[in-house]
Design a protein around this motif. Structure first.
Motif, mmCIF file in Angstrom:
data_model
loop_
_atom_site.group_PDB
_atom_site.id
_atom_site.type_symbol
_atom_site.label_atom_id
_atom_site.label_comp_id
_atom_site.label_asym_id
_atom_site.label_seq_id
_atom_site.Cartn_x
_atom_site.Cartn_y
_atom_site.Cartn_z
ATOM 1 N N HIS A 82 6.092 -12.160 4.211
ATOM 2 C CA HIS A 82 5.689 -13.064 5.286
ATOM 3 C C HIS A 82 6.566 -12.774 6.489
ATOM 4 O O HIS A 82 7.776 -12.995 6.444
ATOM 5 N N GLU A 83 5.944 -12.238 7.530
ATOM 6 C CA GLU A 83 6.622 -11.904 8.778
ATOM 7 C C GLU A 83 7.901 -11.118 8.508
ATOM 8 O O GLU A 83 7.830 -9.972 8.135
ATOM 9 N N ASP A 84 9.068 -11.734 8.667
ATOM 10 C CA ASP A 84 10.330 -11.009 8.513
ATOM 11 C C ASP A 84 11.044 -11.334 7.209
ATOM 12 O O ASP A 84 12.269 -11.284 7.128
ATOM 13 N N GLU A 85 10.292 -11.667 6.178
ATOM 14 C CA GLU A 85 10.893 -11.957 4.875
ATOM 15 C C GLU A 85 10.116 -11.228 3.783
ATOM 16 O O GLU A 85 8.916 -11.423 3.628
ATOM 17 N N LEU A 86 10.830 -10.387 3.063
ATOM 18 C CA LEU A 86 10.236 -9.617 1.969
ATOM 19 C C LEU A 86 10.866 -10.062 0.663
ATOM 20 O O LEU A 86 12.090 -10.083 0.534
ATOM 21 N N THR A 87 10.035 -10.432 -0.293
ATOM 22 C CA THR A 87 10.518 -10.782 -1.632
ATOM 23 C C THR A 87 10.028 -9.716 -2.587
ATOM 24 O O THR A 87 8.829 -9.457 -2.675
ATOM 25 N N ALA A 136 0.843 -1.197 0.000
ATOM 26 C CA ALA A 136 0.000 0.000 0.000
ATOM 27 C C ALA A 136 0.880 1.249 0.000
ATOM 28 O O ALA A 136 1.965 1.245 0.570
ATOM 29 N N PRO A 137 0.441 2.337 -0.652
ATOM 30 C CA PRO A 137 1.267 3.551 -0.698
ATOM 31 C C PRO A 137 1.684 4.058 0.674
ATOM 32 O O PRO A 137 2.769 4.592 0.834
ATOM 33 N N ASP A 138 0.819 3.859 1.679
ATOM 34 C CA ASP A 138 1.193 4.291 3.024
ATOM 35 C C ASP A 138 1.674 3.126 3.876
ATOM 36 O O ASP A 138 1.882 3.261 5.068
ATOM 37 N N GLY A 139 1.876 1.980 3.244
ATOM 38 C CA GLY A 139 2.415 0.819 3.938
ATOM 39 C C GLY A 139 3.932 0.851 3.962
ATOM 40 O O GLY A 139 4.564 1.802 3.478
ATOM 41 N N PRO A 140 4.554 -0.187 4.510
ATOM 42 C CA PRO A 140 6.006 -0.177 4.641
ATOM 43 C C PRO A 140 6.753 -0.104 3.309
ATOM 44 O O PRO A 140 7.784 0.565 3.216
ATOM 45 N N TRP A 141 6.266 -0.761 2.258
ATOM 46 C CA TRP A 141 6.968 -0.686 0.979
ATOM 47 C C TRP A 141 6.854 0.717 0.379
ATOM 48 O O TRP A 141 7.803 1.244 -0.190
ATOM 49 N N GLY A 142 5.713 1.346 0.527
ATOM 50 C CA GLY A 142 5.561 2.728 0.062
ATOM 51 C C GLY A 142 6.533 3.666 0.774
ATOM 52 O O GLY A 142 7.148 4.532 0.157
ATOM 53 N N ARG A 143 6.684 3.464 2.095
ATOM 54 C CA ARG A 143 7.643 4.273 2.852
ATOM 55 C C ARG A 143 9.073 3.982 2.412
ATOM 56 O O ARG A 143 9.891 4.893 2.272
ATOM 57 N N ALA A 144 9.385 2.710 2.178
ATOM 58 C CA ALA A 144 10.733 2.344 1.724
ATOM 59 C C ALA A 144 11.033 2.975 0.367
ATOM 60 O O ALA A 144 12.141 3.477 0.142
ATOM 61 N N LEU A 145 10.047 2.963 -0.529
ATOM 62 C CA LEU A 145 10.253 3.585 -1.845
ATOM 63 C C LEU A 145 10.541 5.083 -1.712
ATOM 64 O O LEU A 145 11.414 5.611 -2.404
ATOM 65 N N LEU A 174 19.245 -0.909 -0.534
ATOM 66 C CA LEU A 174 17.886 -1.451 -0.493
ATOM 67 C C LEU A 174 17.605 -2.066 0.878
ATOM 68 O O LEU A 174 16.563 -1.807 1.490
ATOM 69 N N ASP A 175 18.535 -2.866 1.362
ATOM 70 C CA ASP A 175 18.364 -3.522 2.649
ATOM 71 C C ASP A 175 18.185 -2.517 3.786
ATOM 72 O O ASP A 175 17.359 -2.722 4.677
ATOM 73 N N ALA A 176 18.948 -1.437 3.769
ATOM 74 C CA ALA A 176 18.844 -0.422 4.824
ATOM 75 C C ALA A 176 17.447 0.185 4.857
ATOM 76 O O ALA A 176 16.859 0.360 5.936
ATOM 77 N N CYS A 177 16.893 0.505 3.698
ATOM 78 C CA CYS A 177 15.551 1.091 3.646
ATOM 79 C C CYS A 177 14.479 0.076 4.039
ATOM 80 O O CYS A 177 13.520 0.412 4.730
ATOM 81 N N VAL A 178 14.642 -1.163 3.604
ATOM 82 C CA VAL A 178 13.674 -2.208 3.960
ATOM 83 C C VAL A 178 13.663 -2.419 5.471
ATOM 84 O O VAL A 178 12.608 -2.474 6.097
ATOM 85 N N ARG A 179 14.839 -2.498 6.077
ATOM 86 C CA ARG A 179 14.906 -2.704 7.527
ATOM 87 C C ARG A 179 14.345 -1.506 8.288
ATOM 88 O O ARG A 179 13.712 -1.669 9.327
ATOM 89 N N PHE A 222 10.359 -2.016 7.490
ATOM 90 C CA PHE A 222 9.714 -3.288 7.823
ATOM 91 C C PHE A 222 10.166 -3.841 9.172
ATOM 92 O O PHE A 222 9.581 -4.783 9.670
ATOM 93 N N GLY A 223 11.243 -3.295 9.713
ATOM 94 C CA GLY A 223 11.780 -3.791 10.984
ATOM 95 C C GLY A 223 13.198 -4.298 10.799
ATOM 96 O O GLY A 223 13.559 -4.804 9.725
ATOM 97 N N ALA A 224 13.983 -4.175 11.842
ATOM 98 C CA ALA A 224 15.412 -4.497 11.768
ATOM 99 C C ALA A 224 15.686 -5.960 11.446
ATOM 100 O O ALA A 224 16.745 -6.292 10.923
ATOM 101 N N SER A 225 14.741 -6.838 11.723
ATOM 102 C CA SER A 225 14.980 -8.264 11.477
ATOM 103 C C SER A 225 14.493 -8.723 10.098
ATOM 104 O O SER A 225 14.617 -9.897 9.760
#
Length: 105
Positions: free
Chosen positions: A60-65, A27-36, A85-90, A93-96
């Motif tokens: 799924h939980e702590d794994e993003l594909t 979602a645009p306001d979800g974690p991937w939208g924020r990472a983008l 990419l990893d820095a923004c995802v963490r 989406f969370g450090a783990s």
């Protein structure tokens, strides 16, 4: 009794804290939208060329594909841009959270 039931004042439900339903990762306001948005702000050239076309394939939980538009793009990102990419995802989406990029096709 019938008259009383018809004219009864409705009782509002007890106050419950407003809890928003979880947002899908994409979602645009979800974690991937924020990472983008983080990627766009911190890496504008790489964002335009590589990150902007990534989409969420699975979360799924702590794994993003993430899905890249081609196997070449997925390999390039994994080889040259994974640290950013990893820095923004963490951060979003969370450090783990672990991230991987797969190619479309």
């Amino acid at each position: 009794e019938r008259m009383a039931a018809r004219h009864a004042v409705p009782v509002p439900p007890p106050d419950r804290p407003a809890v928003a339903p979880p947002r899908p990762a994409e979602a645009p306001d979800g974690p991937w939208g924020r990472a983008l948005r983080l990627l766009e702000d911190s890496q504008p050239a790489h964002f335009a060329s590589w990150f902007s076309r990534l989409t969420v394939a699975a979360h799924h939980e702590d794994e993003l594909t993430l899905r890249a538009p081609s196997p070449f793009a997925a390999q390039y990102i994994a080889t040259h841009l994974m640290k950013e990419l990893d820095a923004c995802v963490r951060a979003c989406f969370g450090a783990s959270c672990r991230c991987k990029v797969v190619g479309n096709g």
